[in-house]
Design an enzyme around this catalytic site. Structure first.
Site, short mmCIF file in Angstrom:
data_model
loop_
_atom_site.label_atom_id
_atom_site.label_comp_id
_atom_site.label_asym_id
_atom_site.label_seq_id
_atom_site.Cartn_x
_atom_site.Cartn_y
_atom_site.Cartn_z
N ARG A 58 0.81 -1.22 0.00
CA ARG A 58 0.00 0.00 0.00
C ARG A 58 0.85 1.27 0.00
NH1 ARG A 58 -3.21 -0.29 4.78
NH2 ARG A 58 -1.61 0.97 5.75
N LYS A 208 -4.47 13.40 -16.08
CA LYS A 208 -4.55 14.27 -17.26
C LYS A 208 -3.30 14.09 -18.13
CE LYS A 208 -8.35 15.38 -15.27
NZ LYS A 208 -8.59 16.46 -14.33
C1 LIG Z 1 -9.20 16.32 -13.00
C2 LIG Z 1 -8.66 17.32 -12.06
C3 LIG Z 1 -8.40 16.99 -10.73
C4 LIG Z 1 -8.77 15.64 -10.13
O1 LIG Z 1 -8.13 14.57 -10.73
P1 LIG Z 1 -8.79 13.10 -10.73
O2 LIG Z 1 -7.65 12.23 -11.10
O3 LIG Z 1 -9.90 13.14 -11.72
O4 LIG Z 1 -9.29 12.84 -9.35
C5 LIG Z 1 -7.84 17.94 -9.93
N1 LIG Z 1 -7.55 19.18 -10.39
C6 LIG Z 1 -7.80 19.54 -11.65
C7 LIG Z 1 -7.47 20.91 -12.09
C8 LIG Z 1 -8.37 18.63 -12.54
O5 LIG Z 1 -8.64 18.99 -13.79
#
Ligand SMILES: *Cc1c(COP(=O)(O)O)cnc(C)c1O
Length: 390
Positions: A58, A208
């Site tokens: 973990r 992203k």
């Molecule tokens: C998508 C996003 C997040 C969260 O990420 P996840 O992996 O979807 O939980 C945080 N901050 C920004 C600016 C984002 O676009």
């Protein structure tokens, strides 16, 4: 611990976290699937240090460490921690540095679920959050309270794209003993060097651009040695765990991130300029454009811009009208997230408390992908024709 190879980012992206000599010459680090990690002696069992050693699945194996090392190297941090998602990283960072009675100052433009975590979860535990105008700059000094432990920033806001003067905010925060958290998902470790700006904890939705292919959820926290122990304790107690296969995908994504981001930027500038010339568009909210009110800050602090920006249409359109525009697009798809190779478009309405948001027109957020930019423009051109026909 971050190993220095070259001061150039492209080289860091390619070589960070890799050690083929330790792995039969195989180029990529292997994926370790693990819960139990065996100690050979009682003495070594007693002496395990989870901040350094591999002690339990973990808390991370060499697979997570490889990604953490590579991201920290590129962003010029000392250490990184991987989490199950970007929001998981936000939650770990916020809870690690607050206790009951503390106060958080959060930019009014922050990612909505970060806001909701403060209002819906932290509030129940006696941590109060107030929101501030993201463009406040050094003026934040006037609203920092004695119990403010965190100043939370997102530069630019990922829906409305206000630019923040982070060095000025960080100076004021540090003078009052608060630490500065930054959601650096838009800037990425490549285009925004958080620690040169005075940030203490940099937060990435690696989901992203780091993963970059819309096929994994992952968060990364990057920090300097000074705050690592506190952050690590918060992480360790939270039960957060980044899946090894997803870390592998993120490492694979990271290798090409500079090529991808530069192409996203090139396409986004072409499409943004075209949008600026259209009568259906009142404003393009993209810091890389000279017309953006935060353009000078962007030029000062960023090494590039990614493919995410918003536009304000000439007026408010209802869902019948918007549907006729968005339902039939060939390339732009409607869906949450961004940072993959593909183009996306979504309407959005930011919730505000410290500032007002009334642009007198519908906001659409676009992610410009790696398709041919002429094809993207053709798709948008056709969508505007449908919008007007309604
Ligand atoms: C998508 C996003 C997040 C969260 O990420 P996840 O992996 O979807 O939980 C945080 N901050 C920004 C600016 C984002 O676009």
């Amino acid at each position: 611990m971050v190993k220095k190879t070259s001061s150039n980012d492209e080289t860091k992206l390619v070589s960070g976290g890799r050690n083929p000599k330790q792995n039969y010459g195989i180029v990529n680090p292997p994926v370790y699937h693990a819960s139990t990690v065996i100690s050979p002696t009682l003495k070594s069992w007693r002496n395990r240090d989870p901040m350094k050693d591999i002690v339990y699945g973990r808390v991370g194996t060499p697979t997570q460490r490889a990604l953490e090392e590579a991201v920290a190297l590129v962003e010029e941090g000392d250490r990184a921690i991987t989490t199950a998602s970007g929001l998981g990283a936000i939650a770990v960072a916020l809870t690690s540095f607050t206790k009951s009675g503390d106060h958080i100052l959060m930019a009014d433009s922050a990612y909505f679920p970060a806001r909701a975590f403060c209002n819906n979860v932290l509030a129940k535990y006696g941590v109060e959050t107030s929101f501030y105008d993201p463009q406040i700059g050094a003026g934040i000094a006037d609203i920092i309270q004695d119990n403010t432990t965190i100043v939370y920033t997102e530069n630019p806001g990922s829906l409305t794209f206000e630019m923040q003067d982070i060095p000025a905010i960080a100076n004021a925060a540090h003078e009052r003993g608060a630490i500065v958290l930054h959601d650096n998902t838009w800037g990425t470790p490549l285009f925004y060097k958080s620690f040169q700006m005075g940030i203490d904890i940099s937060i990435h939705a690696a989901t992203k651009y780091i993963v970059g292919h819309s096929d994994a959820m992952l968060g990364v926290l990057v920090t300097k040695e000074k705050h690592f122990e506190t952050l690590f304790k918060g992480f360790r107690s939270s039960g957060q765990h980044a899946a090894p296969d997803d870390c592998y995908l993120a490492l694979r994504g990271l290798r090409t991130m500079s090529v991808r981001l530069n192409q996203h930027q090139k396409n986004a500038i072409i499409v943004a300029n075209w949008l600026e010339s259209r009568s259906e568009v009142k404003q393009v909210l993209y810091p890389a454009l000279e017309s953006h009110p935060g353009h000078e800050l962007w030029k000062r602090d960023f090494l590039g811009a990614c493919g995410l920006f918003s536009i304000i249409l000439d007026k408010h359109y209802d869902d019948t009208q918007l549907g006729s525009m968005l339902d039939h697009m060939d390339l732009f798809a409607m869906g949450a997230s961004w940072g993959g190779y593909e183009s996306l478009i979504l309407p959005g309405a930011p919730p505000r408390t410290a500032t007002t948001w009334d642009p007198q027109g519908t906001l659409l957020r676009l992610h410009i992908g790696l398709e041919n930019s002429d094809d993207l423009i053709t798709d948008l051109d056709k969508s505007f024709a449908r919008l007007k026909r309604k």
